[in-house]
Design an enzyme around this catalytic site. Structure first.
Site, PDB file in Angstrom:
ATOM      1  N   GLU A   1       0.855  -1.194   0.000  1.00  0.00           N
ATOM      2  CA  GLU A   1       0.000   0.000   0.000  1.00  0.00           C
ATOM      3  C   GLU A   1       0.891   1.245   0.000  1.00  0.00           C
ATOM      4  OE1 GLU A   1      -2.567   2.404   3.335  1.00  0.00           O
ATOM      5  OE2 GLU A   1      -2.663   0.217   3.394  1.00  0.00           O
TER       6      GLU A   1
ATOM      7  N   LYS B   1     -11.033  -0.832   7.720  1.00  0.00           N
ATOM      8  CA  LYS B   1      -9.746  -0.525   8.350  1.00  0.00           C
ATOM      9  C   LYS B   1     -10.021   0.035   9.744  1.00  0.00           C
ATOM     10  CE  LYS B   1      -5.731   2.535   7.914  1.00  0.00           C
ATOM     11  NZ  LYS B   1      -4.802   3.158   6.971  1.00  0.00           N
TER      12      LYS B   1
END
Length: 219
Positions: free
Chosen positions: A47, A136
Protein backbone atom coordinates in the site's frame (compact mmCIF):
# COMPACT_ATOMS: atom_id res chain seq x y z
CA UNK A 1 1.79 -6.18 -20.41
CA UNK A 2 0.49 -7.48 -17.08
CA UNK A 3 -2.93 -9.12 -17.23
CA UNK A 4 -5.49 -7.17 -15.24
CA UNK A 5 -6.55 -9.14 -12.17
CA UNK A 6 -10.20 -9.51 -11.27
CA UNK A 7 -11.47 -7.95 -8.08
CA UNK A 8 -11.91 -11.38 -6.48
CA UNK A 9 -8.29 -12.28 -7.33
CA UNK A 10 -7.06 -9.10 -5.67
CA UNK A 11 -9.16 -9.74 -2.56
CA UNK A 12 -7.78 -13.26 -2.24
CA UNK A 13 -4.20 -11.96 -2.48
CA UNK A 14 -4.87 -9.42 0.26
CA UNK A 15 -6.31 -12.07 2.57
CA UNK A 16 -3.58 -14.61 1.88
CA UNK A 17 -1.00 -14.20 3.35
CA UNK A 18 -2.83 -11.34 5.06
CA UNK A 19 -0.05 -8.82 5.58
CA UNK A 20 -0.48 -5.45 3.85
CA UNK A 21 2.68 -3.33 3.98
CA UNK A 22 1.86 0.34 4.56
CA UNK A 23 4.55 2.31 2.72
CA UNK A 24 5.24 5.88 3.84
CA UNK A 25 8.50 6.42 2.00
CA UNK A 26 10.64 9.51 2.52
CA UNK A 27 11.62 9.59 -1.16
CA UNK A 28 9.81 8.29 -4.24
CA UNK A 29 12.93 6.46 -5.43
CA UNK A 30 12.85 4.28 -2.31
CA UNK A 31 9.55 2.65 -3.22
CA UNK A 32 10.75 0.27 -5.94
CA UNK A 33 13.69 -1.28 -4.02
CA UNK A 34 11.56 -1.28 -0.88
CA UNK A 35 8.81 -3.18 -2.72
CA UNK A 36 11.32 -5.67 -4.10
CA UNK A 37 12.57 -6.28 -0.56
CA UNK A 38 9.02 -6.88 0.71
CA UNK A 39 8.26 -9.35 -2.08
CA UNK A 40 11.56 -11.08 -1.41
CA UNK A 41 10.37 -11.70 2.14
CA UNK A 42 6.99 -13.02 1.06
CA UNK A 43 4.83 -9.90 1.47
CA UNK A 44 3.09 -9.13 -1.83
CA UNK A 45 0.41 -6.58 -0.81
CA UNK A 46 1.99 -3.11 -0.91
CA UNK A 47 0.00 0.00 0.00
CA UNK A 48 1.74 3.14 -1.26
CA UNK A 49 0.31 6.03 0.73
CA UNK A 50 -0.52 9.40 -0.77
CA UNK A 51 1.91 10.96 1.72
CA UNK A 52 4.74 9.46 -0.35
CA UNK A 53 6.32 12.15 -2.57
CA UNK A 54 4.96 12.07 -6.13
CA UNK A 55 2.67 9.22 -5.08
CA UNK A 56 0.59 8.80 -8.24
CA UNK A 57 3.60 8.54 -10.56
CA UNK A 58 5.30 6.26 -8.04
CA UNK A 59 2.28 3.96 -8.08
CA UNK A 60 2.33 3.98 -11.88
CA UNK A 61 6.02 3.05 -12.08
CA UNK A 62 5.90 0.46 -9.29
CA UNK A 63 2.82 -1.17 -10.77
CA UNK A 64 4.45 -1.32 -14.20
CA UNK A 65 7.69 -2.78 -12.88
CA UNK A 66 6.50 -5.32 -10.30
CA UNK A 67 2.72 -5.53 -10.68
CA UNK A 68 2.99 -9.10 -11.96
CA UNK A 69 4.63 -10.22 -8.68
CA UNK A 70 3.08 -7.85 -6.15
CA UNK A 71 -0.33 -6.30 -5.53
CA UNK A 72 0.17 -2.53 -5.56
CA UNK A 73 -2.44 -0.38 -3.84
CA UNK A 74 -2.91 3.18 -2.68
CA UNK A 75 -3.37 4.40 0.90
CA UNK A 76 -4.35 7.59 2.73
CA UNK A 77 -6.97 8.34 0.08
CA UNK A 78 -9.23 11.17 1.24
CA UNK A 79 -11.45 11.86 -1.78
CA UNK A 80 -12.93 10.28 -4.90
CA UNK A 81 -10.67 12.19 -7.30
CA UNK A 82 -7.51 10.78 -5.73
CA UNK A 83 -9.08 7.32 -5.72
CA UNK A 84 -9.74 7.48 -9.47
CA UNK A 85 -6.30 8.88 -10.29
CA UNK A 86 -4.55 6.14 -8.33
CA UNK A 87 -6.57 3.34 -9.92
CA UNK A 88 -5.95 4.76 -13.38
CA UNK A 89 -2.22 4.77 -12.49
CA UNK A 90 -2.39 1.06 -11.66
CA UNK A 91 -3.45 0.80 -8.01
CA UNK A 92 -5.26 -2.51 -7.49
CA UNK A 93 -6.78 -1.69 -4.11
CA UNK A 94 -7.71 1.52 -2.28
CA UNK A 95 -7.35 2.29 1.42
CA UNK A 96 -8.72 5.29 3.30
CA UNK A 97 -8.28 6.10 7.00
CA UNK A 98 -11.72 7.74 7.03
CA UNK A 99 -15.32 6.81 6.30
CA UNK A 100 -16.08 8.59 3.04
CA UNK A 101 -18.73 6.76 0.93
CA UNK A 102 -17.72 8.50 -2.32
CA UNK A 103 -14.36 6.71 -2.20
CA UNK A 104 -16.07 3.33 -2.00
CA UNK A 105 -18.46 4.27 -4.78
CA UNK A 106 -15.61 5.30 -7.09
CA UNK A 107 -13.50 2.21 -6.38
CA UNK A 108 -16.41 -0.16 -6.84
CA UNK A 109 -17.33 1.57 -10.10
CA UNK A 110 -13.81 0.76 -11.32
CA UNK A 111 -14.06 -2.81 -9.95
CA UNK A 112 -11.33 -2.45 -7.35
CA UNK A 113 -11.56 -3.50 -3.68
CA UNK A 114 -11.73 -0.66 -1.19
CA UNK A 115 -11.06 -0.34 2.52
CA UNK A 116 -12.69 2.48 4.51
CA UNK A 117 -11.57 3.60 7.95
CA UNK A 118 -13.60 3.16 11.13
CA UNK A 119 -13.08 3.09 14.88
CA UNK A 120 -16.40 2.20 16.48
CA UNK A 121 -18.89 -0.60 15.72
CA UNK A 122 -21.31 1.93 14.24
CA UNK A 123 -18.66 3.38 11.93
CA UNK A 124 -17.54 -0.11 10.91
CA UNK A 125 -21.07 -1.13 9.94
CA UNK A 126 -21.68 2.17 8.11
CA UNK A 127 -18.46 1.66 6.14
CA UNK A 128 -19.70 -1.80 5.16
CA UNK A 129 -23.07 -0.38 4.10
CA UNK A 130 -21.26 2.28 2.06
CA UNK A 131 -19.71 -0.51 0.00
CA UNK A 132 -16.36 -1.12 1.65
CA UNK A 133 -14.92 -4.58 0.98
CA UNK A 134 -12.72 -4.28 4.07
CA UNK A 135 -12.97 -2.18 7.22
CA UNK A 136 -9.75 -0.52 8.35
CA UNK A 137 -9.87 -0.25 12.14
CA UNK A 138 -7.66 2.75 12.76
CA UNK A 139 -5.86 3.58 14.89
CA UNK A 140 -5.82 0.12 16.45
CA UNK A 141 -2.92 0.87 18.85
CA UNK A 142 -5.08 1.28 21.94
CA UNK A 143 -7.70 -1.31 20.98
CA UNK A 144 -5.89 -4.61 20.52
CA UNK A 145 -7.05 -8.07 19.43
CA UNK A 146 -9.67 -8.34 22.17
CA UNK A 147 -11.52 -5.36 20.68
CA UNK A 148 -11.58 -7.00 17.25
CA UNK A 149 -12.91 -10.22 18.74
CA UNK A 150 -15.65 -8.32 20.59
CA UNK A 151 -16.50 -6.30 17.46
CA UNK A 152 -16.85 -9.36 15.27
CA UNK A 153 -19.16 -11.17 17.71
CA UNK A 154 -22.26 -9.18 16.64
CA UNK A 155 -20.78 -8.18 13.24
CA UNK A 156 -19.15 -11.37 11.85
CA UNK A 157 -19.77 -10.29 8.24
CA UNK A 158 -17.16 -7.52 8.48
CA UNK A 159 -13.70 -8.12 7.00
CA UNK A 160 -11.54 -6.28 9.52
CA UNK A 161 -8.03 -4.97 8.84
CA UNK A 162 -6.45 -3.29 11.90
CA UNK A 163 -3.71 -0.75 11.30
CA UNK A 164 -1.56 0.73 14.07
CA UNK A 165 -0.37 -1.42 16.91
CA UNK A 166 0.31 -4.42 14.68
CA UNK A 167 3.80 -5.82 15.21
CA UNK A 168 5.48 -9.22 15.48
CA UNK A 169 4.22 -9.58 19.05
CA UNK A 170 0.56 -8.85 18.26
CA UNK A 171 0.14 -10.05 14.65
CA UNK A 172 -0.78 -13.64 15.49
CA UNK A 173 -3.33 -12.59 18.11
CA UNK A 174 -4.97 -10.14 15.70
CA UNK A 175 -5.32 -12.88 13.08
CA UNK A 176 -6.65 -15.37 15.62
CA UNK A 177 -9.22 -12.73 16.67
CA UNK A 178 -10.68 -12.99 13.16
CA UNK A 179 -8.98 -10.22 11.19
CA UNK A 180 -9.08 -10.69 7.42
CA UNK A 181 -5.64 -9.10 7.06
CA UNK A 182 -3.28 -6.76 8.91
CA UNK A 183 -2.02 -3.33 7.90
CA UNK A 184 1.60 -3.05 9.05
CA UNK A 185 3.56 0.19 8.84
CA UNK A 186 6.54 1.22 10.96
CA UNK A 187 6.84 -2.16 12.69
CA UNK A 188 7.73 -3.55 9.27
CA UNK A 189 9.25 -0.58 7.42
CA UNK A 190 11.03 1.20 10.23
CA UNK A 191 12.45 4.70 10.16
CA UNK A 192 15.98 3.28 10.45
CA UNK A 193 15.40 1.02 7.43
CA UNK A 194 14.22 4.01 5.41
CA UNK A 195 17.05 6.27 6.58
CA UNK A 196 19.71 3.74 5.65
CA UNK A 197 18.02 2.08 2.65
CA UNK A 198 18.54 -1.20 4.51
CA UNK A 199 16.61 -3.41 2.11
CA UNK A 200 18.24 -6.69 3.18
CA UNK A 201 17.02 -6.04 6.70
CA UNK A 202 13.53 -5.29 5.36
CA UNK A 203 13.47 -8.64 3.57
CA UNK A 204 14.36 -10.38 6.85
CA UNK A 205 11.63 -8.54 8.79
CA UNK A 206 9.13 -9.26 5.99
CA UNK A 207 9.96 -12.96 6.18
CA UNK A 208 9.38 -12.93 9.95
CA UNK A 209 5.95 -11.30 9.51
CA UNK A 210 5.03 -13.76 6.75
CA UNK A 211 6.03 -16.75 8.87
CA UNK A 212 4.07 -15.38 11.85
CA UNK A 213 0.96 -14.95 9.70
CA UNK A 214 1.30 -18.41 8.16
CA UNK A 215 1.66 -20.04 11.57
CA UNK A 216 -1.32 -18.16 13.03
CA UNK A 217 -3.52 -19.15 10.09
CA UNK A 218 -2.50 -22.82 10.22
CA UNK A 219 -3.61 -23.31 13.85
Amino acid sequence: MTRMRSKSEIVSRLIDPGIIAVVRAQKAEQVLPLSEALIGGGIIAIEITMTTPNAIETIRETSRRIGARGVIGVGTVLDARTCRQAIEAGAEFVVSPILRPEIAETARGLDRPVMLGAYTPTEAQLAHEAGADFIKIFPADGLGPSYIKALRAPLPHLRIVPTGGVDLNTAADFLKAGCAALGVGSALISASILRGNRWDELTQVSRAFRQTADRARSK
